[in-house]
Design a protein around this motif. Sequence first.
Motif, PDB file in Angstrom:
ATOM      1  N   GLY A 145      33.142  49.452  63.896  1.00 58.54           N
ATOM      2  CA  GLY A 145      34.362  49.549  63.101  1.00 58.54           C
ATOM      3  C   GLY A 145      35.072  50.882  63.203  1.00 58.54           C
ATOM      4  N   CYS A 146      36.155  50.991  62.448  1.00 59.63           N
ATOM      5  CA  CYS A 146      36.942  52.221  62.449  1.00 59.63           C
ATOM      6  C   CYS A 146      37.701  52.329  61.123  1.00 59.63           C
ATOM      7  CB  CYS A 146      37.932  52.214  63.617  1.00 59.63           C
ATOM      8  SG  CYS A 146      38.912  53.727  63.664  1.00 59.63           S
ATOM      9  N   ASP A 147      37.707  53.551  60.568  1.00 57.28           N
ATOM     10  CA  ASP A 147      38.409  53.790  59.291  1.00 57.28           C
ATOM     11  C   ASP A 147      39.768  54.449  59.477  1.00 57.28           C
ATOM     12  OD1 ASP A 147      36.214  52.869  57.992  1.00 57.28           O
ATOM     13  OD2 ASP A 147      35.581  54.798  57.161  1.00 57.28           O
ATOM     14  N   LYS A 148      40.192  54.683  60.712  1.00 53.61           N
ATOM     15  CA  LYS A 148      41.320  55.594  60.912  1.00 53.61           C
ATOM     16  C   LYS A 148      42.693  54.927  60.738  1.00 53.61           C
ATOM     17  CE  LYS A 148      38.274  58.753  62.095  1.00 53.61           C
ATOM     18  NZ  LYS A 148      36.977  58.327  61.602  1.00 53.61           N
ATOM     19  N   PHE A 149      42.813  53.669  61.014  1.00 52.45           N
ATOM     20  CA  PHE A 149      44.079  52.944  60.840  1.00 52.45           C
ATOM     21  C   PHE A 149      45.276  53.638  61.493  1.00 52.45           C
ATOM     22  CE2 PHE A 149      41.386  51.013  57.664  1.00 52.45           C
ATOM     23  CZ  PHE A 149      41.738  49.673  57.754  1.00 52.45           C
ATOM     24  N   CYS A 150      45.141  54.006  62.766  1.00 56.18           N
ATOM     25  CA  CYS A 150      46.302  54.497  63.510  1.00 56.18           C
ATOM     26  C   CYS A 150      47.343  53.373  63.472  1.00 56.18           C
ATOM     27  CB  CYS A 150      45.918  54.811  64.949  1.00 56.18           C
ATOM     28  SG  CYS A 150      44.610  56.059  65.027  1.00 56.18           S
ATOM     29  N   THR A 151      48.634  53.746  63.384  1.00 52.48           N
ATOM     30  CA  THR A 151      49.641  52.724  63.058  1.00 52.48           C
ATOM     31  C   THR A 151      49.798  51.648  64.133  1.00 52.48           C
ATOM     32  OG1 THR A 151      51.335  54.208  63.903  1.00 52.48           O
ATOM     33  CG2 THR A 151      51.015  54.176  61.524  1.00 52.48           C
ATOM     34  N   TYR A 152      49.419  51.978  65.385  1.00 55.40           N
ATOM     35  CA  TYR A 152      49.610  51.026  66.490  1.00 55.40           C
ATOM     36  C   TYR A 152      48.390  50.149  66.738  1.00 55.40           C
ATOM     37  CZ  TYR A 152      46.890  54.691  68.650  1.00 55.40           C
ATOM     38  OH  TYR A 152      45.910  55.608  68.885  1.00 55.40           O
ATOM     39  N   CYS A 153      47.288  50.408  66.043  1.00 50.58           N
ATOM     40  CA  CYS A 153      46.000  49.857  66.486  1.00 50.58           C
ATOM     41  C   CYS A 153      45.501  48.711  65.603  1.00 50.58           C
ATOM     42  CB  CYS A 153      44.966  50.980  66.521  1.00 50.58           C
ATOM     43  SG  CYS A 153      43.379  50.430  67.147  1.00 50.58           S
ATOM     44  N   ILE A 154      45.008  47.677  66.255  1.00 49.25           N
ATOM     45  CA  ILE A 154      44.538  46.476  65.559  1.00 49.25           C
ATOM     46  C   ILE A 154      43.033  46.552  65.243  1.00 49.25           C
ATOM     47  CG2 ILE A 154      44.043  45.190  67.705  1.00 49.25           C
ATOM     48  CD1 ILE A 154      45.745  43.646  64.641  1.00 49.25           C
ATOM     49  N   VAL A 155      42.346  47.508  65.885  1.00 46.65           N
ATOM     50  CA  VAL A 155      40.869  47.527  65.809  1.00 46.65           C
ATOM     51  C   VAL A 155      40.317  47.517  64.376  1.00 46.65           C
ATOM     52  CG1 VAL A 155      38.822  48.933  66.339  1.00 46.65           C
ATOM     53  CG2 VAL A 155      40.486  48.421  68.121  1.00 46.65           C
ATOM     54  N   PRO A 156      40.803  48.374  63.455  1.00 46.38           N
ATOM     55  CA  PRO A 156      40.203  48.368  62.109  1.00 46.38           C
ATOM     56  C   PRO A 156      40.326  47.015  61.404  1.00 46.38           C
ATOM     57  CG  PRO A 156      41.562  50.320  62.419  1.00 46.38           C
ATOM     58  CD  PRO A 156      41.836  49.412  63.585  1.00 46.38           C
ATOM     59  N   TYR A 157      41.385  46.254  61.737  1.00 43.85           N
ATOM     60  CA  TYR A 157      41.577  44.948  61.098  1.00 43.85           C
ATOM     61  C   TYR A 157      40.621  43.907  61.669  1.00 43.85           C
ATOM     62  CZ  TYR A 157      45.939  47.258  59.884  1.00 43.85           C
ATOM     63  OH  TYR A 157      46.867  48.148  59.427  1.00 43.85           O
ATOM     64  N   GLY A 189      30.916  54.166  70.000  1.00 39.59           N
ATOM     65  CA  GLY A 189      31.597  53.957  68.724  1.00 39.59           C
ATOM     66  C   GLY A 189      33.085  54.049  68.987  1.00 39.59           C
ATOM     67  N   GLN A 190      33.904  53.413  68.177  1.00 35.22           N
ATOM     68  CA  GLN A 190      35.354  53.591  68.343  1.00 35.22           C
ATOM     69  C   GLN A 190      35.690  55.062  68.115  1.00 35.22           C
ATOM     70  OE1 GLN A 190      35.381  49.584  68.878  1.00 35.22           O
ATOM     71  NE2 GLN A 190      37.091  50.921  69.254  1.00 35.22           N
ATOM     72  N   THR A 191      34.956  55.668  67.174  1.00 37.73           N
ATOM     73  CA  THR A 191      35.074  57.105  66.899  1.00 37.73           C
ATOM     74  C   THR A 191      33.624  57.584  66.767  1.00 37.73           C
ATOM     75  OG1 THR A 191      35.215  56.625  64.552  1.00 37.73           O
ATOM     76  CG2 THR A 191      37.290  56.894  65.702  1.00 37.73           C
ATOM     77  N   VAL A 192      33.029  57.911  67.891  1.00 35.09           N
ATOM     78  CA  VAL A 192      31.566  58.031  67.934  1.00 35.09           C
ATOM     79  C   VAL A 192      31.030  59.201  67.098  1.00 35.09           C
ATOM     80  CG1 VAL A 192      31.431  59.382  70.093  1.00 35.09           C
ATOM     81  CG2 VAL A 192      29.609  57.769  69.516  1.00 35.09           C
ATOM     82  N   ARG A 266      50.022  58.212  62.960  1.00 34.55           N
ATOM     83  CA  ARG A 266      48.983  58.498  61.950  1.00 34.55           C
ATOM     84  C   ARG A 266      47.633  58.768  62.600  1.00 34.55           C
ATOM     85  NH1 ARG A 266      49.469  54.434  56.893  1.00 34.55           N
ATOM     86  NH2 ARG A 266      51.690  54.641  56.586  1.00 34.55           N
ATOM     87  N   ARG A 267      47.649  59.660  63.589  1.00 39.34           N
ATOM     88  CA  ARG A 267      46.401  59.977  64.267  1.00 39.34           C
ATOM     89  C   ARG A 267      45.528  60.921  63.434  1.00 39.34           C
ATOM     90  NH1 ARG A 267      43.503  57.610  67.837  1.00 39.34           N
ATOM     91  NH2 ARG A 267      42.985  59.480  68.986  1.00 39.34           N
ATOM     92  N   GLY A 268      46.134  61.596  62.452  1.00 41.48           N
ATOM     93  CA  GLY A 268      45.309  62.419  61.562  1.00 41.48           C
ATOM     94  C   GLY A 268      45.036  63.821  62.090  1.00 41.48           C
TER      95      GLY A 268
HETATM   96 FE1  SF4 Z   1      40.446  53.687  65.242  1.00 40.97          FE
HETATM   97 FE2  SF4 Z   1      40.901  54.465  67.758  1.00 40.97          FE
HETATM   98 FE3  SF4 Z   1      42.224  52.365  66.725  1.00 40.97          FE
HETATM   99 FE4  SF4 Z   1      42.797  54.830  65.855  1.00 40.97          FE
HETATM  100  S1  SF4 Z   1      43.104  54.050  67.949  1.00 40.97           S
HETATM  101  S2  SF4 Z   1      42.477  52.988  64.574  1.00 40.97           S
HETATM  102  S3  SF4 Z   1      40.804  55.820  65.955  1.00 40.97           S
HETATM  103  S4  SF4 Z   1      40.018  52.505  67.105  1.00 40.97           S
END
Ligand code: SF4
Length: 433
Positions: A145-157, A189-192, A266-268
């Motif tokens: 999983g991933c907690d970052k929720f970058c605005t373009y990314c579907i992975v956390p969902y 890890g998505q963010t290892v 929203r890369r943080g």
């Molecule tokens: Fe997470 Fe990477 Fe997607 Fe950002 S781009 S939400 S860090 S998986």
Amino acid sequence: MTKRYHIWTEGCQMNVADSLKLAAGLDRFGWQAVDAPETADLVVLNTCVVRESAEHRAVSHLGRLAAMKRKGNADFRIVVMGCMVGPKDDELRRRFPYVDHFARPQAFDGIFEALGLADDSGGEFWPTAFPTPTGPTAYVPIIHGCDKFCTYCIVPYRRGREQSRLLDEVVQEVAHLVHGGVREVTLLGQTVEAYGLDFEDKRPDLGDLMAAIHDLPNLERIRFLTSYPKDMTSKIVEAVRDLPKVTEFFNIPVQHGSDAVLQRMRRGYDTALFHDRVNLIRSMMPEASITTDIIVGFCGETEAEFDATLRLLEEVRFDKVHVAAYSPRPGTIAARRMQDDVPLEVKKQRLQAVEEVEERISSALNARLEGSDQEVLVEGRRDGRWFGRTRSNKLVHFAGEAAIGDVVTVRIEKTTAWSLQGTTADEALPLVL
Ligand code: SF4
């Protein structure tokens, strides 16, 4: 009669690892892997929707499978798993009525249930047959999983929140793989570097985990993917420097060279923080190999903002750049609230501009290795030559005596932006300087 399965995998290393895990589970029940879907009882599509093109490939593959079934020359059950499957699958069921089961990433239990197989392992399957399809190397997911929720990314969902696996469980899995002949593991890890942040007191962390597997006999190399700049601590970088089996290779996606765009994404972090992390690595390991990911044509990207990306590439001089043109992913913040307003033609030009810079810099960095001796882990043989990777993850094609799984010294004779070529050092002609 022995049941047969075919798994088709699209996407990142995490998907490759998930497919191998599912295959290991099916093997445990005596099923047999086959290359041709038409000869299988079960076809699994492990999908990726991070980019539009990857989603299109999955959809057209599904279309081919449906046609095979319609024509009556195949009789298999279809399972779609991976990032195409969200928490609700009603719409997918409507679109693909011929699919027998939909499974979210790593939701193996539902697949086994649908097949009528009783599994009590909690999805923890490890391969029993070696070598595995990835030969002497293996991917080991350590945080899901991933907690970052970058605005373009579907992975956390699709993959849910960050959840670290227990250290003992990972150590046992790596020991099992090494016992079967694996020489190199990549901790995934998505963010290892977020490994362990969800544990009490945030320990063990990635450095502790690398130390815990480091002394396993016959384990040659430890890699880790993918880095998230903000989670990278000096303690982790020190662990990479101090543990000899951990390779000095970092894949750190920066995604953009403009702070304004990083904010929209929203890369943080900002570019100053990114430079700080690169400097930290290079101050401890000047020869470290650093690669990155770049997105061009993100919502509202101006010419000046794009130029900032090119400037960043010139400043950092990455060993490799993976570049993609932005495409909105339904359900993400960017798709809901931002305009995909950079014309396709401009996206293509920018993509090409990044590729040109990348090729020039990668060529120059690789050319510096000509004449050097590189330690290569042999992964296979193709067209009469061996291939493998250096500690810095550069692909090497070479001639000479070797076997899969060996670590050999290769004298580098020729380089391009993409790979190195050489001969094992014992057989290489002495260098004439
Ligand atoms: Fe997470 Fe990477 Fe997607 Fe950002 S781009 S939400 S860090 S998986």
